[in-house]
Design a protein around this motif. Sequence first.
Motif, PDB file in Angstrom:
ATOM      1  N   ALA A  34       0.809  -1.218   0.000  1.00 34.14           N
ATOM      2  CA  ALA A  34       0.000   0.000   0.000  1.00 34.14           C
ATOM      3  C   ALA A  34       0.843   1.269   0.000  1.00 34.14           C
ATOM      4  N   THR A  35       2.163   1.124   0.176  1.00 36.03           N
ATOM      5  CA  THR A  35       3.034   2.296   0.282  1.00 36.03           C
ATOM      6  C   THR A  35       3.514   2.742  -1.096  1.00 36.03           C
ATOM      7  N   SER A  36       3.374   4.023  -1.362  1.00 41.90           N
ATOM      8  CA  SER A  36       3.867   4.586  -2.620  1.00 41.90           C
ATOM      9  C   SER A  36       5.383   4.702  -2.586  1.00 41.90           C
ATOM     10  N   GLY A  37       6.008   4.283  -3.676  1.00 42.65           N
ATOM     11  CA  GLY A  37       7.456   4.437  -3.767  1.00 42.65           C
ATOM     12  C   GLY A  37       7.888   5.889  -3.730  1.00 42.65           C
ATOM     13  N   TYR A  38       7.054   6.774  -4.262  1.00 42.90           N
ATOM     14  CA  TYR A  38       7.363   8.203  -4.222  1.00 42.90           C
ATOM     15  C   TYR A  38       7.377   8.703  -2.780  1.00 42.90           C
ATOM     16  N   SER A  91      19.580   3.308  -9.138  1.00 46.08           N
ATOM     17  CA  SER A  91      19.921   4.619  -9.697  1.00 46.08           C
ATOM     18  C   SER A  91      21.390   4.754 -10.022  1.00 46.08           C
ATOM     19  N   TYR A  92      22.254   4.014  -9.351  1.00 49.14           N
ATOM     20  CA  TYR A  92      23.682   4.109  -9.659  1.00 49.14           C
ATOM     21  C   TYR A  92      24.260   2.800 -10.199  1.00 49.14           C
ATOM     22  N   LEU A  93      23.737   1.655  -9.764  1.00 47.52           N
ATOM     23  CA  LEU A  93      24.291   0.389 -10.241  1.00 47.52           C
ATOM     24  C   LEU A  93      23.936   0.135 -11.705  1.00 47.52           C
ATOM     25  N   ALA A  94      22.736   0.546 -12.130  1.00 53.34           N
ATOM     26  CA  ALA A  94      22.304   0.263 -13.502  1.00 53.34           C
ATOM     27  C   ALA A  94      23.184   0.950 -14.535  1.00 53.34           C
ATOM     28  N   SER A  95      23.780   2.083 -14.168  1.00 56.17           N
ATOM     29  CA  SER A  95      24.612   2.825 -15.123  1.00 56.17           C
ATOM     30  C   SER A  95      26.104   2.623 -14.880  1.00 56.17           C
ATOM     31  N   THR A  96      26.449   1.708 -13.987  1.00 61.51           N
ATOM     32  CA  THR A  96      27.854   1.407 -13.740  1.00 61.51           C
ATOM     33  C   THR A  96      28.371   0.451 -14.806  1.00 61.51           C
ATOM     34  N   GLU A  97      29.494   0.795 -15.402  1.00 60.76           N
ATOM     35  CA  GLU A  97      30.042   0.005 -16.505  1.00 60.76           C
ATOM     36  C   GLU A  97      30.310  -1.430 -16.062  1.00 60.76           C
ATOM     37  N   GLY A  98      29.886  -2.373 -16.885  1.00 61.07           N
ATOM     38  CA  GLY A  98      30.153  -3.778 -16.605  1.00 61.07           C
ATOM     39  C   GLY A  98      29.158  -4.435 -15.681  1.00 61.07           C
ATOM     40  N   ILE A  99      28.099  -3.723 -15.285  1.00 55.35           N
ATOM     41  CA  ILE A  99      27.100  -4.285 -14.365  1.00 55.35           C
ATOM     42  C   ILE A  99      25.734  -4.246 -15.032  1.00 55.35           C
ATOM     43  N   ARG A 100      25.087  -5.402 -15.113  1.00 53.94           N
ATOM     44  CA  ARG A 100      23.722  -5.487 -15.642  1.00 53.94           C
ATOM     45  C   ARG A 100      22.773  -5.685 -14.458  1.00 53.94           C
ATOM     46  N   TYR A 101      22.155  -4.586 -14.079  1.00 55.02           N
ATOM     47  CA  TYR A 101      21.295  -4.587 -12.892  1.00 55.02           C
ATOM     48  C   TYR A 101      19.896  -5.116 -13.225  1.00 55.02           C
ATOM     49  N   HIS A 102      19.340  -5.925 -12.313  1.00 56.47           N
ATOM     50  CA  HIS A 102      17.951  -6.369 -12.366  1.00 56.47           C
ATOM     51  C   HIS A 102      17.338  -6.132 -10.989  1.00 56.47           C
ATOM     52  N   GLY A 103      16.042  -5.856 -10.956  1.00 61.11           N
ATOM     53  CA  GLY A 103      15.389  -5.606  -9.675  1.00 61.11           C
ATOM     54  C   GLY A 103      14.107  -6.398  -9.532  1.00 61.11           C
ATOM     55  N   TYR A 104      13.888  -6.897  -8.310  1.00 58.36           N
ATOM     56  CA  TYR A 104      12.632  -7.613  -7.995  1.00 58.36           C
ATOM     57  C   TYR A 104      12.009  -6.995  -6.751  1.00 58.36           C
ATOM     58  N   ASP A 105      10.685  -6.882  -6.778  1.00 54.20           N
ATOM     59  CA  ASP A 105       9.934  -6.486  -5.583  1.00 54.20           C
ATOM     60  C   ASP A 105       8.533  -7.074  -5.694  1.00 54.20           C
ATOM     61  N   PHE A 106       7.899  -7.319  -4.557  1.00 54.37           N
ATOM     62  CA  PHE A 106       6.549  -7.866  -4.600  1.00 54.37           C
ATOM     63  C   PHE A 106       5.494  -6.766  -4.564  1.00 54.37           C
ATOM     64  N   SER A 107       5.940  -5.488  -4.460  1.00 53.31           N
ATOM     65  CA  SER A 107       5.013  -4.363  -4.370  1.00 53.31           C
ATOM     66  C   SER A 107       5.137  -3.480  -5.599  1.00 53.31           C
ATOM     67  N   GLU A 108       4.101  -3.469  -6.421  1.00 58.21           N
ATOM     68  CA  GLU A 108       4.110  -2.616  -7.612  1.00 58.21           C
ATOM     69  C   GLU A 108       4.107  -1.135  -7.259  1.00 58.21           C
ATOM     70  N   PRO A 109       3.325  -0.692  -6.242  1.00 54.51           N
ATOM     71  CA  PRO A 109       3.381   0.736  -5.895  1.00 54.51           C
ATOM     72  C   PRO A 109       4.774   1.191  -5.463  1.00 54.51           C
ATOM     73  N   MET A 110       5.517   0.331  -4.774  1.00 50.10           N
ATOM     74  CA  MET A 110       6.874   0.705  -4.375  1.00 50.10           C
ATOM     75  C   MET A 110       7.792   0.843  -5.587  1.00 50.10           C
ATOM     76  N   MET A 111       7.539   0.051  -6.636  1.00 52.38           N
ATOM     77  CA  MET A 111       8.404   0.057  -7.820  1.00 52.38           C
ATOM     78  C   MET A 111       8.028   1.137  -8.830  1.00 52.38           C
ATOM     79  N   GLU A 112       6.907   1.807  -8.636  1.00 48.05           N
ATOM     80  CA  GLU A 112       6.419   2.733  -9.661  1.00 48.05           C
ATOM     81  C   GLU A 112       7.438   3.804 -10.051  1.00 48.05           C
ATOM     82  N   PRO A 113       8.132   4.473  -9.101  1.00 43.02           N
ATOM     83  CA  PRO A 113       9.119   5.479  -9.533  1.00 43.02           C
ATOM     84  C   PRO A 113      10.214   4.888 -10.410  1.00 43.02           C
ATOM     85  N   LEU A 114      10.603   3.654 -10.136  1.00 42.67           N
ATOM     86  CA  LEU A 114      11.657   3.013 -10.913  1.00 42.67           C
ATOM     87  C   LEU A 114      11.169   2.686 -12.315  1.00 42.67           C
TER      88      LEU A 114
END
Length: 684
Positions: A34-38, A91-114
């Motif tokens: 129920a928590t907004s990521g924003y 915000s920083y790992l995804a743009s770091t050279e040589g790193i392919r970032y993936h993210g998982y969360d069970f809350s869609e509202p928390m992930m909305e800003p991403l």
Amino acid sequence: MRDDTQLQIAKSPEASAPSQAQADEAESSRYWKATSGYTYREMVRMRQDAGNQGYAQQEALLTTLMKREQRALGRPLEVLEFGCGFGRHASYLASTEGIRYHGYDFSEPMMEPLRQAPPVGLGPVEERLFCGPDALTAVGGRTFDVVFTVSVLIHNPPERLPGLLESLGKLVRPGGLLCLVENQLVPFGVWENAWHQGCWLHPYAELTPAGWDLHHGGGLLATHDVYVLKRNTSQTRRFFQLQSVEQPRDERQALTLESLHVQSLPRLRAWTEHAGEVLRAGDGLQGMRVSELSERLSVELKRSERRQRLLSLSDELVHLRAAPPEAARTPAAPPASRYANDTVAENVVVDAPLDTTWAHVDPRLSRVVHIFHQEWYGIRAASGYAPGHKIGITANRTLTATDHRRIVETCETLGARSIIFQGFSPNALEVMHMLRRVFGSAIRLCCVWHGSTAQFHFDFELETFSRLLTLREQGLLDAVACVKPEMHLMSPLLFQKVLLNLPPRIAREDQRHRAPLTRAAFVPTPNNWWKNFYSNVFVAASLPGMERVFVTSPFTARQELPLRASVINVGHLNRSELFNLIRETDVVLNVTLAECQPMTALEGLAHGVACLTGPLTLGTLDEHPFQRLVQIAGTGSLGQIRSALERVVGLRERSPEEYAQMLEDYTQMLCDQAINHYLEFAQP
């Protein structure tokens, strides 16, 4: 990050009967869904503003860990964050050279800003972000080199931990790591507090599965411990001390579980002391919930106020443009010679590839947004190589209310904490007013002036400089910096240190300082007297052994001039074409009569090609052997330019390894100083 730096106890650990644990788990799950990521991102920002240093420590540690694992692996590192939320670490790992970032969360509202504003490098989003009740199912059978969590497991009751660790282990490839940045070491599990509907301290040493090594890092972070787990071949549990994430993990001396229990006593003692205080106070659970609700209410009120101010942007724009001329005075348009290309398709572009492909990455500057003008080629390049997000505005057309709204909403979506205007114009001034009105003092507004006092014969430059000092004095701007050294002597309102530009971030395989000589030079300056164009071209083209000199400006060849090399006009180049040409040359010449920090010198440096310049006055950087090699005191002396050119080409031909090491050492020194100056400027 789902974090709590306070310790309060509202009930004893014995209260966690199975039915109660299920109820607690359901409450915690409902809270995060129920928590907004924003909203949560704003809560984190408020804690940082209040002095919480834990977030920055975690980001620095994870960056170091990931880079080390990537270097050891020798290929792109596949990383999964379990509990990615609004994307603080993305915000920083995804743009770091040589790193392919993936993210998982069970809350869609928390992930909305991403999802709405993914960082540079996180794409395609549908292949890199996963949501669902179960991570194994959500990722669809993928496995990763590193799986990590940050303050996520603490929100799960003890009964869930064995199953969660088993699932996380299945996501780790053979030879990979599971890294937990979680609660400090305890000998057994305890219920800590009701923050975010439940927090527990888990005994990760006790929970380590058979067949895994646990490297425990205590004291690496102020409020958390680091647990690095890796499979072994013995099918037993082994324990080691993790002294640093920078060095190889030491497995020469295993620890006993009992010794880890001894290390956990300070945390357990702190838990019991606070438990007694809360029990004596008698309002543990109620006090915790009141505190959390108060924090959340404060955040929601601020967000509501911003939305209201955002709705009034059109009215504000009309008001600004209707202001009396003396109150809204802005500099006239700069000379046409400042523009490299005035063809701009959109008034506003956000994180365009041109502005992010070669950018440096630093987690401490991931909430910085640079605003620059798309038409100003050199300043756009300087902005594009710096860490942080990028917004390019037009300098030549009037910005609309829709453009302003997009800029404001982008800053809101990105969670910006500092805005750095790279250069100044009437359009930039309007955006400054808009951002100040919407965000108030919640965002720091800064501006960088890219000129020098030698350019004050242009009315535009003198008026711009004076206007920025006025805006700083009035408080619209929080800071003003210059790229020319010692400009603070002009006014105490200026940032005391020179803001150093960074070279582009170039992959090692695209550097050529160990490649054979090409017998070619590059003169990228405009053809005018203060750029010393003919001096650079004449010296390069008359040097014995030099066969080609590339220029980007029209050049009139005279038969009377004793030129040995062909002078080739390549015309205007885009960024990729420029880089390709630099890699085809042995040296760049930019020995001008008035200069700040020439971008072509930095672009040459990144590709392993030295650039001759006049004196730059860069403080301790001037003492580096590389700068002593390429800087020329007498910029009008053909003899001094020729001597420097012979030194550079001769060293490169005679001792390529020494030459390469010199450039690499200087690049590292420059980047370190540049980042530190940006940090002081943007986040004092």
